[in-house]
Design an enzyme around this catalytic site. Structure first.
Site, PDB file in Angstrom:
ATOM      1  N   GLU A 182      -3.910   7.414  -4.437  1.00 21.89           N
ATOM      2  CA  GLU A 182      -4.162   7.011  -5.828  1.00 21.89           C
ATOM      3  C   GLU A 182      -5.521   7.535  -6.288  1.00 21.89           C
ATOM      4  O   GLU A 182      -6.484   7.544  -5.520  1.00 21.89           O
ATOM      5  CB  GLU A 182      -4.170   5.478  -5.924  1.00 21.89           C
ATOM      6  CG  GLU A 182      -2.845   4.826  -5.646  1.00 21.89           C
ATOM      7  CD  GLU A 182      -2.940   3.297  -5.719  1.00 21.89           C
ATOM      8  OE1 GLU A 182      -3.976   2.780  -6.194  1.00 21.89           O
ATOM      9  OE2 GLU A 182      -1.997   2.625  -5.302  1.00 21.89           O
ATOM     10  N   HIS A 242      -0.872   0.369 -10.345  1.00 20.41           N
ATOM     11  CA  HIS A 242      -1.601  -0.556  -9.473  1.00 20.41           C
ATOM     12  C   HIS A 242      -2.120  -1.754 -10.285  1.00 20.41           C
ATOM     13  O   HIS A 242      -3.326  -2.006 -10.362  1.00 20.41           O
ATOM     14  CB  HIS A 242      -2.766   0.150  -8.764  1.00 20.41           C
ATOM     15  CG  HIS A 242      -3.188  -0.562  -7.510  1.00 20.41           C
ATOM     16  ND1 HIS A 242      -3.591   0.100  -6.376  1.00 20.41           N
ATOM     17  CD2 HIS A 242      -3.266  -1.893  -7.199  1.00 20.41           C
ATOM     18  CE1 HIS A 242      -3.913  -0.777  -5.432  1.00 20.41           C
ATOM     19  NE2 HIS A 242      -3.715  -1.988  -5.906  1.00 20.41           N
ATOM     20  N   ARG A 302       0.856  -1.178   0.000  1.00 25.28           N
ATOM     21  CA  ARG A 302       0.000   0.000   0.000  1.00 25.28           C
ATOM     22  C   ARG A 302       0.895   1.231   0.000  1.00 25.28           C
ATOM     23  O   ARG A 302       1.949   1.260   0.647  1.00 25.28           O
ATOM     24  CB  ARG A 302      -0.918   0.039   1.224  1.00 25.28           C
ATOM     25  CG  ARG A 302      -2.064  -0.957   1.161  1.00 25.28           C
ATOM     26  CD  ARG A 302      -3.101  -0.567   0.110  1.00 25.28           C
ATOM     27  NE  ARG A 302      -4.219  -1.500   0.055  1.00 25.28           N
ATOM     28  CZ  ARG A 302      -4.302  -2.512  -0.801  1.00 25.28           C
ATOM     29  NH1 ARG A 302      -3.304  -2.752  -1.643  1.00 25.28           N
ATOM     30  NH2 ARG A 302      -5.366  -3.295  -0.808  1.00 25.28           N
TER      31      ARG A 302
END
Length: 318
Positions: A266, A284, A237
């Site tokens: 994000e 991602h 993360r």
């Protein structure tokens, strides 16, 4: 017979949508844009189950406003920091997740980050795409071999262990920091503290969950403990890393290369990353393979099926 009502907040894989339409009265967010908190509450009205994604924020305020009809929230992820579990438990709402389906895909991307950063892959591709490559040169884009390097894995859960398994094939020396040592860690060396791990690490792979203890743990002090010229990768993360500190460490040369697939805030990532030539950056993509997407949908729906049938779900958080 009336079907249970299901809200699916994002467009998932075709197999998942087909099964959901077969078994449920499906309300699908076909726009595939994250709902605002108000929209989440409104669309959840009258639903029995919610199948949600990481961008759907279920804080205590949102959970408090959910319709009493909602019995289960299934998150299409292994991470669950976007859901207030205690608030859900207090409302009697089950929360389930998909921890097993993501392991292989995320580990593969993790190793892509390691290879891409160590071998300066994005720099080479940019050179070609700019039509600026003028042929082979002995000292052009010199990177690092992986064999014999000390890989430090921060977080030895399922994904960390899958990374270690792949690292064995590259003859890496594997070290790890975890809350507790594992009985079978593929011959890896356990470190009781993060500082101890960082001190011996050539390539750091961040694979720990986002918790109050881990957030911002990769900061200036931690990065200073890495060897000069170390490589840092993150498949966990973004909020485990202090962006300003990592960018500064790269600019100073203390960190030679980085490979990132996750970021704080994000998709509004720190603009400083765009200016780093020696950064291998992905959007991602850790679980972005159809096999993982289908398995995640299957697991989420299996959990929902169980809750609505009065059975214990296979992978429950609360």
């Amino acid at each position: 017979m009336t079907k249970p009502k299901l809200l699916m907040t994002r467009v998932l894989s075709p197999v998942t949508i087909e099964r959901a339409r077969r078994d449920y009265d499906l309300d699908l967010n076909e726009a595939d844009v994250p709902f605002t908190p108000g929209e989440l509450v409104a669309r959840a009205a009258g639903k029995d189950a919610l199948l949600v994604a990481l961008a759907d924020r279920f804080g205590a305020d949102v959970i408090a406003r959910l319709d009493p009809s909602v019995k289960v929230i299934a998150t299409y992820s292994v991470g669950h920091e976007h859901i207030d579990l205690q608030a859900a438990k207090a409302r009697g709402i089950r929360v389930v997740y998909t921890p097993d389906a993501v392991t292989v895909a995320t580990a593969e991307i993790g190793f892509l980050l390691i290879l891409g950063a160590a071998r300066r892959a994005s720099e080479g591709e940019r050179l070609l795409r700019a039509k600026a490559w003028h042929g082979w040169q002995p000292m052009q884009l010199i990177g690092r071999r992986l064999d014999g390097k000390r890989l430090g894995i921060y977080g030895m859960g399922k994904i960390g262990q899958a990374i270690a398994k792949r690292a064995r094939g590259f003859d890496m020396d594997i070290h790890y920091f975890n809350r507790r040592p594992l009985d079978d860690a593929l011959g890896a060396t356990y470190h009781a503290t993060l500082d101890s791990l960082l001190a011996v690490t050539d390539i750091l792979c961040i694979a720990a969950p986002s918790t109050p203890e881990t957030r911002a743990s990769i900061n200036a002090a931690a990065l200073a403990k890495l060897k000069p010229g170390a490589i840092v990768t993150n498949i966990a993360r973004g909020d485990l890393v202090v962006d300003d500190d990592l960018i500064a460490a790269v600019k100073s040369g203390h960190i030679a290369h980085i490979g990132l697939d996750v970021y704080a805030n994000e998709p509004n990532i720190h603009p400083g990353y765009y200016d780093l030539e020696n950064a291998f950056l992905l959007p991602h993509m850790g679980t972005s393979v159809i096999e993982a997407r289908d398995e995640m949908g299957r697991d989420a729906l299996d959990n929902i099926d169980a809750v609505l049938a009065g059975r214990e779900p296979p992978t429950a958080l609360v």
